[in-house]
Write a protein that holds these residues in place. Structure first.
Motif, PDB file in Angstrom:
ATOM      1  N   GLY A   1     -76.253  64.719  57.112  1.00 33.76           N
ATOM      2  CA  GLY A   1     -75.900  63.485  56.431  1.00 33.76           C
ATOM      3  C   GLY A   1     -75.432  63.648  55.010  1.00 33.76           C
ATOM      4  N   ALA A   2     -74.814  64.781  54.706  1.00 30.77           N
ATOM      5  CA  ALA A   2     -74.345  65.025  53.333  1.00 30.77           C
ATOM      6  C   ALA A   2     -72.868  65.384  53.321  1.00 30.77           C
ATOM      7  CB  ALA A   2     -75.170  66.136  52.694  1.00 30.77           C
ATOM      8  N   GLN A   3     -72.081  64.663  54.093  1.00 28.45           N
ATOM      9  CA  GLN A   3     -70.672  64.994  54.220  1.00 28.45           C
ATOM     10  C   GLN A   3     -69.907  64.836  52.913  1.00 28.45           C
ATOM     11  OE1 GLN A   3     -68.808  62.955  57.427  1.00 28.45           O
ATOM     12  NE2 GLN A   3     -66.835  63.989  57.219  1.00 28.45           N
ATOM     13  N   ASP A   4     -70.382  63.948  52.034  1.00 31.07           N
ATOM     14  CA  ASP A   4     -69.690  63.745  50.768  1.00 31.07           C
ATOM     15  C   ASP A   4     -69.813  64.946  49.830  1.00 31.07           C
ATOM     16  OD1 ASP A   4     -68.794  61.279  51.503  1.00 31.07           O
ATOM     17  OD2 ASP A   4     -70.443  60.171  50.576  1.00 31.07           O
ATOM     18  N   ALA A   5     -70.663  65.900  50.157  1.00 29.52           N
ATOM     19  CA  ALA A   5     -70.792  67.120  49.349  1.00 29.52           C
ATOM     20  C   ALA A   5     -69.803  68.195  49.782  1.00 29.52           C
ATOM     21  CB  ALA A   5     -72.217  67.658  49.427  1.00 29.52           C
ATOM     22  N   ALA A   6     -68.821  67.821  50.592  1.00 31.94           N
ATOM     23  CA  ALA A   6     -67.852  68.798  51.087  1.00 31.94           C
ATOM     24  C   ALA A   6     -67.076  69.452  49.955  1.00 31.94           C
ATOM     25  CB  ALA A   6     -66.886  68.135  52.069  1.00 31.94           C
TER      26      ALA A   6
ATOM     27  N   GLY B   1     -55.545  71.642  50.252  1.00 37.40           N
ATOM     28  CA  GLY B   1     -55.626  71.639  51.709  1.00 37.40           C
ATOM     29  C   GLY B   1     -56.996  71.228  52.210  1.00 37.40           C
ATOM     30  N   GLY B   2     -58.046  71.711  51.550  1.00 36.67           N
ATOM     31  CA  GLY B   2     -59.398  71.310  51.945  1.00 36.67           C
ATOM     32  C   GLY B   2     -59.643  69.828  51.723  1.00 36.67           C
ATOM     33  N   PHE B   3     -59.120  69.294  50.614  1.00 40.96           N
ATOM     34  CA  PHE B   3     -59.257  67.852  50.353  1.00 40.96           C
ATOM     35  C   PHE B   3     -58.569  67.042  51.440  1.00 40.96           C
ATOM     36  CE2 PHE B   3     -57.389  63.994  48.617  1.00 40.96           C
ATOM     37  CZ  PHE B   3     -58.500  63.343  48.076  1.00 40.96           C
ATOM     38  N   THR B   4     -57.334  67.433  51.760  1.00 44.32           N
ATOM     39  CA  THR B   4     -56.583  66.692  52.783  1.00 44.32           C
ATOM     40  C   THR B   4     -57.302  66.731  54.123  1.00 44.32           C
ATOM     41  OG1 THR B   4     -54.520  67.271  51.653  1.00 44.32           O
ATOM     42  CG2 THR B   4     -54.358  66.519  53.938  1.00 44.32           C
ATOM     43  N   PHE B   5     -57.795  67.898  54.498  1.00 43.52           N
ATOM     44  CA  PHE B   5     -58.468  68.031  55.788  1.00 43.52           C
ATOM     45  C   PHE B   5     -59.763  67.227  55.817  1.00 43.52           C
ATOM     46  CE2 PHE B   5     -61.304  70.181  58.768  1.00 43.52           C
ATOM     47  CZ  PHE B   5     -60.503  70.292  59.894  1.00 43.52           C
ATOM     48  N   SER B   6     -60.554  67.331  54.747  1.00 45.28           N
ATOM     49  CA  SER B   6     -61.849  66.650  54.733  1.00 45.28           C
ATOM     50  C   SER B   6     -61.696  65.136  54.706  1.00 45.28           C
ATOM     51  CB  SER B   6     -62.661  67.102  53.506  1.00 45.28           C
ATOM     52  OG  SER B   6     -62.951  68.472  53.577  1.00 45.28           O
ATOM     53  N   VAL B   7     -60.766  64.654  53.883  1.00 41.95           N
ATOM     54  CA  VAL B   7     -60.635  63.207  53.700  1.00 41.95           C
ATOM     55  C   VAL B   7     -59.950  62.543  54.887  1.00 41.95           C
ATOM     56  CG1 VAL B   7     -59.536  61.416  52.284  1.00 41.95           C
ATOM     57  CG2 VAL B   7     -60.691  63.350  51.191  1.00 41.95           C
ATOM     58  N   PHE B   8     -58.866  63.119  55.378  1.00 40.84           N
ATOM     59  CA  PHE B   8     -58.063  62.455  56.400  1.00 40.84           C
ATOM     60  C   PHE B   8     -58.475  62.800  57.831  1.00 40.84           C
ATOM     61  CE2 PHE B   8     -55.315  62.540  52.638  1.00 40.84           C
ATOM     62  CZ  PHE B   8     -54.999  61.196  52.536  1.00 40.84           C
ATOM     63  N   LEU B   9     -59.151  63.923  58.022  1.00 44.59           N
ATOM     64  CA  LEU B   9     -59.523  64.317  59.377  1.00 44.59           C
ATOM     65  C   LEU B   9     -61.022  64.295  59.621  1.00 44.59           C
ATOM     66  CD1 LEU B   9     -57.033  67.273  60.020  1.00 44.59           C
ATOM     67  CD2 LEU B   9     -56.808  64.878  60.690  1.00 44.59           C
TER      68      LEU B   9
ATOM     69  N   ALA C   1     -64.321  62.271  54.929  1.00 51.49           N
ATOM     70  CA  ALA C   1     -65.086  62.407  53.692  1.00 51.49           C
ATOM     71  C   ALA C   1     -64.562  61.420  52.653  1.00 51.49           C
ATOM     72  CB  ALA C   1     -64.988  63.832  53.161  1.00 51.49           C
ATOM     73  N   THR C   2     -65.411  61.033  51.711  1.00 55.50           N
ATOM     74  CA  THR C   2     -65.012  60.108  50.655  1.00 55.50           C
ATOM     75  C   THR C   2     -64.215  60.853  49.592  1.00 55.50           C
ATOM     76  OG1 THR C   2     -67.035  58.844  51.038  1.00 55.50           O
ATOM     77  CG2 THR C   2     -65.831  58.434  48.976  1.00 55.50           C
ATOM     78  N   PRO C   3     -62.998  60.409  49.266  1.00 52.76           N
ATOM     79  CA  PRO C   3     -62.183  61.136  48.279  1.00 52.76           C
ATOM     80  C   PRO C   3     -62.870  61.309  46.937  1.00 52.76           C
ATOM     81  CG  PRO C   3     -60.861  59.500  49.423  1.00 52.76           C
ATOM     82  CD  PRO C   3     -62.276  59.259  49.835  1.00 52.76           C
ATOM     83  N   GLY C   4     -63.463  60.240  46.406  1.00 47.37           N
ATOM     84  CA  GLY C   4     -64.117  60.330  45.106  1.00 47.37           C
ATOM     85  C   GLY C   4     -65.288  61.294  45.112  1.00 47.37           C
ATOM     86  N   ALA C   5     -66.070  61.268  46.179  1.00 44.97           N
ATOM     87  CA  ALA C   5     -67.219  62.168  46.269  1.00 44.97           C
ATOM     88  C   ALA C   5     -66.768  63.616  46.401  1.00 44.97           C
ATOM     89  CB  ALA C   5     -68.091  61.775  47.455  1.00 44.97           C
ATOM     90  N   PHE C   6     -65.665  63.843  47.115  1.00 42.18           N
ATOM     91  CA  PHE C   6     -65.144  65.205  47.262  1.00 42.18           C
ATOM     92  C   PHE C   6     -64.723  65.757  45.907  1.00 42.18           C
ATOM     93  CE2 PHE C   6     -62.014  68.448  47.953  1.00 42.18           C
ATOM     94  CZ  PHE C   6     -62.409  69.108  49.106  1.00 42.18           C
ATOM     95  N   VAL C   7     -63.985  64.967  45.153  1.00 43.15           N
ATOM     96  CA  VAL C   7     -63.514  65.419  43.842  1.00 43.15           C
ATOM     97  C   VAL C   7     -64.690  65.603  42.883  1.00 43.15           C
ATOM     98  CG1 VAL C   7     -62.103  64.796  41.851  1.00 43.15           C
ATOM     99  CG2 VAL C   7     -61.263  64.352  44.166  1.00 43.15           C
ATOM    100  N   ALA C   8     -65.651  64.681  42.921  1.00 48.03           N
ATOM    101  CA  ALA C   8     -66.801  64.786  42.022  1.00 48.03           C
ATOM    102  C   ALA C   8     -67.643  66.021  42.319  1.00 48.03           C
ATOM    103  CB  ALA C   8     -67.659  63.523  42.130  1.00 48.03           C
ATOM    104  N   GLY C   9     -67.642  66.452  43.577  1.00 48.46           N
ATOM    105  CA  GLY C   9     -68.454  67.609  43.949  1.00 48.46           C
ATOM    106  C   GLY C   9     -67.814  68.946  43.630  1.00 48.46           C
TER     107      GLY C   9
END
Length: 236
Positions: free
Chosen positions: A57-62, A144-152, A155-163
Protein backbone atom coordinates in the motif's frame (compact mmCIF):
# COMPACT_ATOMS: atom_id res chain seq x y z
CA UNK A 1 50.84 1.62 -17.78
CA UNK A 2 48.05 3.26 -15.79
CA UNK A 3 50.59 5.03 -13.57
CA UNK A 4 52.63 6.18 -16.57
CA UNK A 5 49.50 7.45 -18.30
CA UNK A 6 48.48 9.45 -15.23
CA UNK A 7 51.93 11.03 -15.18
CA UNK A 8 51.96 12.06 -18.84
CA UNK A 9 48.45 13.50 -18.60
CA UNK A 10 49.86 16.45 -16.69
CA UNK A 11 53.09 16.77 -18.67
CA UNK A 12 53.07 19.21 -21.62
CA UNK A 13 52.47 19.12 -24.47
CA UNK A 14 49.02 17.58 -24.23
CA UNK A 15 47.32 16.33 -27.42
CA UNK A 16 44.24 18.57 -27.20
CA UNK A 17 43.16 18.00 -30.79
CA UNK A 18 43.28 14.23 -30.32
CA UNK A 19 41.27 14.63 -27.11
CA UNK A 20 38.52 16.61 -28.86
CA UNK A 21 38.38 14.12 -31.72
CA UNK A 22 38.10 11.18 -29.34
CA UNK A 23 35.46 12.91 -27.21
CA UNK A 24 33.37 13.58 -30.30
CA UNK A 25 33.84 10.04 -31.58
CA UNK A 26 32.96 8.32 -28.29
CA UNK A 27 29.96 10.62 -27.78
CA UNK A 28 28.71 10.05 -31.31
CA UNK A 29 28.76 6.27 -31.06
CA UNK A 30 27.52 6.10 -27.46
CA UNK A 31 24.92 8.77 -26.75
CA UNK A 32 21.94 7.35 -28.65
CA UNK A 33 22.33 3.69 -27.54
CA UNK A 34 22.97 4.85 -23.97
CA UNK A 35 19.83 6.96 -23.79
CA UNK A 36 17.75 4.23 -25.40
CA UNK A 37 19.02 1.62 -22.92
CA UNK A 38 18.32 3.83 -19.92
CA UNK A 39 14.56 3.74 -20.45
CA UNK A 40 13.98 -0.06 -20.34
CA UNK A 41 16.50 -0.50 -17.53
CA UNK A 42 14.77 2.09 -15.34
CA UNK A 43 11.27 0.98 -16.31
CA UNK A 44 12.14 -2.62 -15.42
CA UNK A 45 13.45 -1.54 -12.01
CA UNK A 46 10.43 0.70 -11.38
CA UNK A 47 8.04 -2.07 -12.42
CA UNK A 48 9.54 -4.55 -9.96
CA UNK A 49 9.67 -1.98 -7.16
CA UNK A 50 6.08 -0.90 -7.78
CA UNK A 51 4.84 -4.48 -7.57
CA UNK A 52 6.20 -4.63 -4.04
CA UNK A 53 4.92 -1.17 -3.12
CA UNK A 54 1.40 -2.02 -4.32
CA UNK A 55 1.36 -5.07 -2.04
CA UNK A 56 2.17 -2.96 1.01
CA UNK A 57 0.00 0.00 0.00
CA UNK A 58 2.85 2.43 -0.61
CA UNK A 59 2.66 2.90 -4.36
CA UNK A 60 3.14 6.66 -4.06
CA UNK A 61 6.72 6.00 -2.88
CA UNK A 62 7.64 4.78 -6.36
CA UNK A 63 9.64 7.94 -6.99
CA UNK A 64 12.05 7.14 -4.17
CA UNK A 65 12.87 3.71 -5.56
CA UNK A 66 13.19 5.02 -9.10
CA UNK A 67 15.54 7.81 -8.03
CA UNK A 68 17.68 5.51 -5.89
CA UNK A 69 18.04 2.94 -8.65
CA UNK A 70 18.58 5.43 -11.49
CA UNK A 71 21.09 7.65 -9.69
CA UNK A 72 23.17 5.09 -7.82
CA UNK A 73 23.21 2.13 -10.20
CA UNK A 74 21.43 2.40 -13.55
CA UNK A 75 22.88 5.75 -14.65
CA UNK A 76 26.59 4.92 -14.23
CA UNK A 77 26.29 1.27 -15.28
CA UNK A 78 24.25 1.78 -18.45
CA UNK A 79 26.49 4.66 -19.51
CA UNK A 80 29.71 2.77 -19.25
CA UNK A 81 28.40 -0.53 -20.57
CA UNK A 82 27.74 1.30 -23.84
CA UNK A 83 30.94 3.36 -23.66
CA UNK A 84 32.95 0.18 -23.07
CA UNK A 85 31.07 -1.80 -25.69
CA UNK A 86 31.17 0.86 -28.41
CA UNK A 87 33.83 3.46 -27.72
CA UNK A 88 36.45 1.35 -25.95
CA UNK A 89 36.36 -1.40 -28.55
CA UNK A 90 36.88 1.16 -31.32
CA UNK A 91 39.85 2.59 -29.41
CA UNK A 92 41.33 -0.88 -29.04
CA UNK A 93 40.87 -1.67 -32.72
CA UNK A 94 42.43 1.63 -33.75
CA UNK A 95 45.50 1.21 -31.55
CA UNK A 96 45.79 -2.45 -32.48
CA UNK A 97 45.80 -1.60 -36.17
CA UNK A 98 48.48 1.02 -35.54
CA UNK A 99 50.48 -1.57 -33.62
CA UNK A 100 50.47 -4.23 -36.34
CA UNK A 101 51.33 -1.56 -38.94
CA UNK A 102 54.32 -0.71 -36.72
CA UNK A 103 53.21 2.90 -36.32
CA UNK A 104 53.74 2.65 -32.55
CA UNK A 105 57.33 1.50 -33.09
CA UNK A 106 57.87 4.34 -35.53
CA UNK A 107 56.66 6.83 -32.92
CA UNK A 108 59.15 5.40 -30.41
CA UNK A 109 61.95 5.78 -32.96
CA UNK A 110 60.96 9.41 -33.56
CA UNK A 111 61.02 10.10 -29.83
CA UNK A 112 57.23 10.51 -29.52
CA UNK A 113 55.74 8.94 -26.42
CA UNK A 114 52.70 6.84 -27.51
CA UNK A 115 51.22 7.12 -24.04
CA UNK A 116 51.27 10.91 -24.22
CA UNK A 117 50.22 11.19 -27.85
CA UNK A 118 47.63 8.42 -28.14
CA UNK A 119 46.72 6.82 -24.81
CA UNK A 120 46.25 9.84 -22.52
CA UNK A 121 43.75 11.65 -24.82
CA UNK A 122 41.71 8.49 -25.26
CA UNK A 123 41.57 7.70 -21.56
CA UNK A 124 40.62 11.29 -20.71
CA UNK A 125 37.98 11.27 -23.47
CA UNK A 126 36.39 8.04 -22.19
CA UNK A 127 36.37 9.44 -18.64
CA UNK A 128 34.82 12.78 -19.66
CA UNK A 129 32.17 11.22 -21.89
CA UNK A 130 31.15 8.74 -19.20
CA UNK A 131 31.03 11.53 -16.63
CA UNK A 132 28.82 13.72 -18.85
CA UNK A 133 26.53 10.97 -20.13
CA UNK A 134 25.65 9.58 -16.71
CA UNK A 135 23.44 12.55 -15.63
CA UNK A 136 21.70 12.47 -19.01
CA UNK A 137 20.98 8.76 -18.62
CA UNK A 138 19.68 9.33 -15.11
CA UNK A 139 17.36 12.12 -16.25
CA UNK A 140 15.99 10.13 -19.19
CA UNK A 141 15.54 7.07 -16.97
CA UNK A 142 13.62 9.06 -14.37
CA UNK A 143 11.35 10.52 -17.04
CA UNK A 144 10.68 7.02 -18.34
CA UNK A 145 10.04 5.73 -14.83
CA UNK A 146 7.67 8.62 -14.14
CA UNK A 147 5.72 7.97 -17.33
CA UNK A 148 5.47 4.26 -16.64
CA UNK A 149 4.48 4.64 -12.99
CA UNK A 150 1.94 7.41 -13.49
CA UNK A 151 0.24 6.32 -16.71
CA UNK A 152 0.49 2.54 -16.46
CA UNK A 153 0.60 1.78 -12.74
CA UNK A 154 -1.59 4.65 -11.50
CA UNK A 155 0.94 6.31 -9.22
CA UNK A 156 0.24 9.88 -8.10
CA UNK A 157 2.40 12.35 -10.10
CA UNK A 158 2.96 14.72 -7.18
CA UNK A 159 3.89 11.92 -4.80
CA UNK A 160 6.30 10.44 -7.35
CA UNK A 161 8.11 13.74 -7.81
CA UNK A 162 8.14 14.47 -4.07
CA UNK A 163 9.70 11.07 -3.39
CA UNK A 164 12.64 11.64 -5.73
CA UNK A 165 14.69 13.38 -3.06
CA UNK A 166 13.58 11.19 -0.16
CA UNK A 167 16.45 8.68 -0.46
CA UNK A 168 18.74 10.49 -2.90
CA UNK A 169 20.72 13.61 -2.06
CA UNK A 170 24.02 15.26 -2.88
CA UNK A 171 26.19 12.40 -1.50
CA UNK A 172 24.50 9.85 -3.76
CA UNK A 173 24.91 12.12 -6.78
CA UNK A 174 28.62 12.62 -6.02
CA UNK A 175 29.13 8.87 -5.64
CA UNK A 176 27.35 8.32 -8.95
CA UNK A 177 29.66 10.78 -10.71
CA UNK A 178 32.73 9.19 -9.11
CA UNK A 179 31.55 5.81 -10.34
CA UNK A 180 31.08 7.12 -13.86
CA UNK A 181 34.55 8.67 -13.93
CA UNK A 182 36.20 5.50 -12.60
CA UNK A 183 34.24 3.36 -15.05
CA UNK A 184 35.23 5.51 -18.01
CA UNK A 185 38.89 5.62 -16.94
CA UNK A 186 38.99 1.85 -16.49
CA UNK A 187 37.32 1.10 -19.83
CA UNK A 188 39.62 3.49 -21.68
CA UNK A 189 42.74 2.15 -19.98
CA UNK A 190 41.87 -1.47 -20.69
CA UNK A 191 41.13 -0.64 -24.33
CA UNK A 192 44.43 1.17 -24.78
CA UNK A 193 46.42 -1.53 -23.02
CA UNK A 194 44.93 -4.33 -25.10
CA UNK A 195 45.38 -2.29 -28.27
CA UNK A 196 49.06 -1.59 -27.62
CA UNK A 197 49.78 -5.19 -26.66
CA UNK A 198 48.32 -6.73 -29.82
CA UNK A 199 50.24 -9.56 -31.42
CA UNK A 200 49.60 -12.07 -34.17
CA UNK A 201 48.46 -9.83 -37.00
CA UNK A 202 44.84 -8.92 -37.83
CA UNK A 203 43.49 -11.91 -35.91
CA UNK A 204 45.19 -10.56 -32.82
CA UNK A 205 43.30 -7.27 -33.19
CA UNK A 206 39.98 -9.12 -33.17
CA UNK A 207 40.98 -11.09 -30.10
CA UNK A 208 42.10 -7.91 -28.35
CA UNK A 209 38.73 -6.25 -29.05
CA UNK A 210 36.87 -9.24 -27.61
CA UNK A 211 39.11 -9.27 -24.56
CA UNK A 212 38.55 -5.54 -24.10
CA UNK A 213 34.80 -6.05 -23.80
CA UNK A 214 35.11 -8.95 -21.37
CA UNK A 215 37.77 -7.40 -19.15
CA UNK A 216 36.00 -4.02 -19.15
CA UNK A 217 32.67 -5.50 -18.06
CA UNK A 218 34.29 -7.60 -15.34
CA UNK A 219 36.33 -4.64 -14.10
CA UNK A 220 33.29 -2.38 -14.10
CA UNK A 221 31.24 -4.74 -11.96
CA UNK A 222 34.11 -5.19 -9.48
CA UNK A 223 34.58 -1.42 -9.21
CA UNK A 224 30.83 -0.94 -8.83
CA UNK A 225 30.68 -3.33 -5.87
CA UNK A 226 33.64 -1.68 -4.15
CA UNK A 227 32.54 1.93 -4.71
CA UNK A 228 28.95 1.15 -3.74
CA UNK A 229 30.05 -0.49 -0.51
CA UNK A 230 32.38 2.38 0.35
CA UNK A 231 29.72 4.95 -0.55
CA UNK A 232 27.03 3.29 1.56
CA UNK A 233 29.41 3.06 4.49
CA UNK A 234 30.50 6.69 4.11
CA UNK A 235 26.96 8.09 3.85
CA UNK A 236 25.29 5.82 6.42
Amino acid sequence: MAADTLLVMFRPPFAWRELLQQCWFVSRVSIFPTLMMSVPFTVMAVFVINLLLVEIGAQDAAGSGAALGAVTQIGPMVTVLVVAGAGATAMCADLGARKIREEIDAMDVLGINPLQRLVAPRVVAATLVALLLSPMVTAVGLIGGFTFSVFLQNATPGAFVAGLTLLVGLPEIVISLVKSALFGFTAGMIACYKGLSVGGGPAGVGNAVNETVVFSFVGLFVINVIVTAVGVKATA
